[in-house]
Design an enzyme around this catalytic site. Structure first.
Site, short mmCIF file in Angstrom:
data_model
loop_
_atom_site.label_atom_id
_atom_site.label_comp_id
_atom_site.label_asym_id
_atom_site.label_seq_id
_atom_site.Cartn_x
_atom_site.Cartn_y
_atom_site.Cartn_z
N LYS A 179 -6.41 24.89 -75.91
CA LYS A 179 -7.04 23.89 -75.37
C LYS A 179 -7.41 24.76 -74.01
CE LYS A 179 -5.20 19.78 -73.87
NZ LYS A 179 -5.83 19.49 -72.56
N GLY A 205 -8.24 16.44 -67.52
CA GLY A 205 -8.09 16.99 -66.22
C GLY A 205 -8.69 18.28 -65.99
N ASP A 233 3.54 21.43 -70.23
CA ASP A 233 3.03 20.42 -71.41
C ASP A 233 4.09 20.32 -72.39
OD1 ASP A 233 0.62 20.16 -69.80
OD2 ASP A 233 -0.47 21.64 -71.06
N ARG A 273 4.96 11.09 -67.64
CA ARG A 273 5.70 11.67 -68.67
C ARG A 273 7.31 11.45 -68.43
NH1 ARG A 273 1.83 16.58 -70.55
NH2 ARG A 273 0.40 15.21 -71.54
C1 S3P Z 1 -4.15 23.28 -67.69
C2 S3P Z 1 -3.25 23.21 -66.54
C3 S3P Z 1 -2.03 22.55 -66.56
C4 S3P Z 1 -1.85 21.79 -67.77
C5 S3P Z 1 -2.86 21.29 -68.61
C6 S3P Z 1 -3.87 22.44 -68.87
C7 S3P Z 1 -5.33 24.26 -67.54
O1 S3P Z 1 -2.26 21.52 -65.80
O2 S3P Z 1 -0.92 20.83 -67.78
O3 S3P Z 1 -2.64 20.79 -69.84
O4 S3P Z 1 -6.04 24.21 -68.66
O5 S3P Z 1 -5.52 24.85 -66.45
P1 S3P Z 1 -2.14 21.74 -63.92
O6 S3P Z 1 -2.82 22.57 -63.59
O7 S3P Z 1 -2.08 20.22 -63.21
O8 S3P Z 1 -0.52 22.01 -64.02
#
Ligand code: S3P
Length: 423
Positions: free
Chosen positions: A19, A91, A311, A342
């Site tokens: 992802k 996010g 994650d 979580r």
């Molecule tokens: C991600 C970073 C992580 C992760 C999210 C994907 C990314 O979040 O939990 O699922 O693709 O940069 P954080 O940067 O908030 O830790």
């Protein structure tokens, strides 16, 4: 979704594309000159949100058979969007795109679903504001919706209070539009896909310890990106293979970047039988992961390991509930601001199954080995929580019912079908 106890799980599986890497391929492809070709792109709802945002800024993105083509228009080729950019549940879309939007010549607005609207955006507003950006929370609560009026940015050295790849990437992307070298230092190293892929597209990003720096005004050129299987998706089948009796699962071509692969280390610490085969290095390191049924014991998960498996903590909590002895998870306060809280959601639902678990300020304490039974699980629309309890359902007594089970489409649309095939 109803899940029943399985006698065994066996087979070979190629999990969907990573992802994090899929999001970045679309973003960097859009900012590069020429056509970027992406194979094994994750068609989960989150990455589709990223595609929709860039289409609204005039980037032509199309499917060509199994591949995704992104017709990039260069660092300054985005158009002013006529509509609000909707990041859905993602996010990563929000925080990375904000870094890009901060340096444009137009105004944009970003919004998301109820979960995303409750997640903290001050963590990106602070460094972007320090760079001279004009970014506002429209409800003045440090959350979405956001309004970003693009303008020329100043280079900074940002000391991030959190180990977050989203914050780091946001600052580095804004740094492409700044007037000097932009750096970010984080308390622990978070996933480094941005650094690896930006360099592959032609930017100049260097890393030293937990500091990453970028030179401004890179000329990005279109590339071919082969997205490895997502270790965060593989994690559910690693757990299911370890916990279900008489199981052997081979997971093909999974990304094992050390900033992401903490789950492998912790599984081994718990006594797991896991073998890496066919290791390769194509930008990102990959391997086939062979998992066999194992009896697991409790462990401690903390410190610098946390960002490398952030994650995967929901599914690790499920593993810990079935393991012998106590597992302590600490330094993981970030779990409270993911797609759901979580800590609270895992504690609530594992208790419904009869587990001995308590939540703490920065993690959980799980006294494993209690007999666990099926229950009605409310994942609070969190894809990784739903998949974690599907794994629990393959092992516990009685049947498991997961409400809103289709929230898995965020990162793994074919999850239940894949689990069904192995069972
Ligand atoms: C991600 C970073 C992580 C992760 C999210 C994907 C990314 O979040 O939990 O699922 O693709 O940069 P954080 O940067 O908030 O830790």
């Amino acid at each position: 979704m109803e899940i029943k106890k399985q006698q065994s799980l066996k087979g070979v599986l190629s999990v969907p594309g990573d992802k994090s890497i899929s999001h970045r391929a679309v973003m960097f492809g859009a900012l590069a000159r020429g056509t970027t070709r992406v194979s094994h792109f994750l068609e989960g709802a989150d990455c589709l949100s990223t595609i929709s945002c860039f289409r609204k800024m005039g980037i032509d993105i199309e499917k060509d058979g199994e591949e995704l083509l992104i017709h990039g228009r260069g660092l300054r080729g985005l158009n002013s969007p006529r509509e609000i950019l909707n990041a859905g549940n993602s996010g990563t879309t929000t925080r990375l795109i904000s870094g890009i939007l901060a340096g444009q010549k137009f105004i944009s607005e970003l919004d998301g679903d109820a979960s995303l609207r409750s997640r903290p955006m001050k963590r990106i507003m602070d460094p972007l504001t320090a760079m001279g950006a004009d970014i506002r929370s429209l409800m003045d609560n440090g959350c979405m919706p956001l309004r970003i009026a693009g303008r020329p940015l100043h280079a900074v050295h940002y000391n991030s209070p959190v180990a977050s790849a989203q914050v780091k990437s946001c600052v580095l992307l804004a740094g492409m539009y700044a007037d000097g070298v932009t750096s970010v230092t984080e308390p622990f190293l978070s996933r480094n896909h941005t650094e690896i892929m930006l360099n592959y597209f032609g930017a100049k990003v260097t890393s030293q310890g937990t500091t990453a720096s970028i030179l401004p005004e890179p000329e990005l050129s279109a590339r071919e990106v082969c997205v490895p299987g997502d270790i965060s998706s593989a994690a559910f089948f690693i757990a299911a293979g370890l916990l279900t009796p008489n199981s052997e699962i081979l997971l093909k071509n999974v990304g094992i970047n050390p900033t992401r692969a903490g789950i492998l280390k912790i599984c081994r610490q718990m006594g797991a039988d896991i073998t890496l085969l066919n290791e390769k290095h194509q930008g990102e390191p990959t391997a086939d992961i062979l998992v066999r049924t194992s009896s697991l014991k409790g462990t401690v998960i903390e410190g610098a390991d946390i960002p490398t498996l952030i994650d995967e903590i929901p599914v690790l909590a499920v593993m810990a509930a079935f393991a012998d002895g106590t597992t302590v998870i600490r330094d993981a306060q970030e779990l409270k601001v993911k797609e759901s809280d979580r800590i609270a959601v895992m504690v609530e639902n594992l208790k419904r199954m009869g587990a001995d678990i308590e939540g703490t300020d920065d993690g959980m304490i799980i006294r494993g080995g209690k007999p666990l039974h099926g229950a009605v699980i409310d994942p609070h629309m969190d894809h990784r929580v739903a998949m974690s309890f599907a794994v629990a359902g393959t092992v516990c007594q009685g049947s498991m019912e997961i409400t809103d089970g289709d929230c898995v489409k965020i990162s793994y649309p074919g999850f239940y079908e894949d689990l069904y095939r192995l069972g």
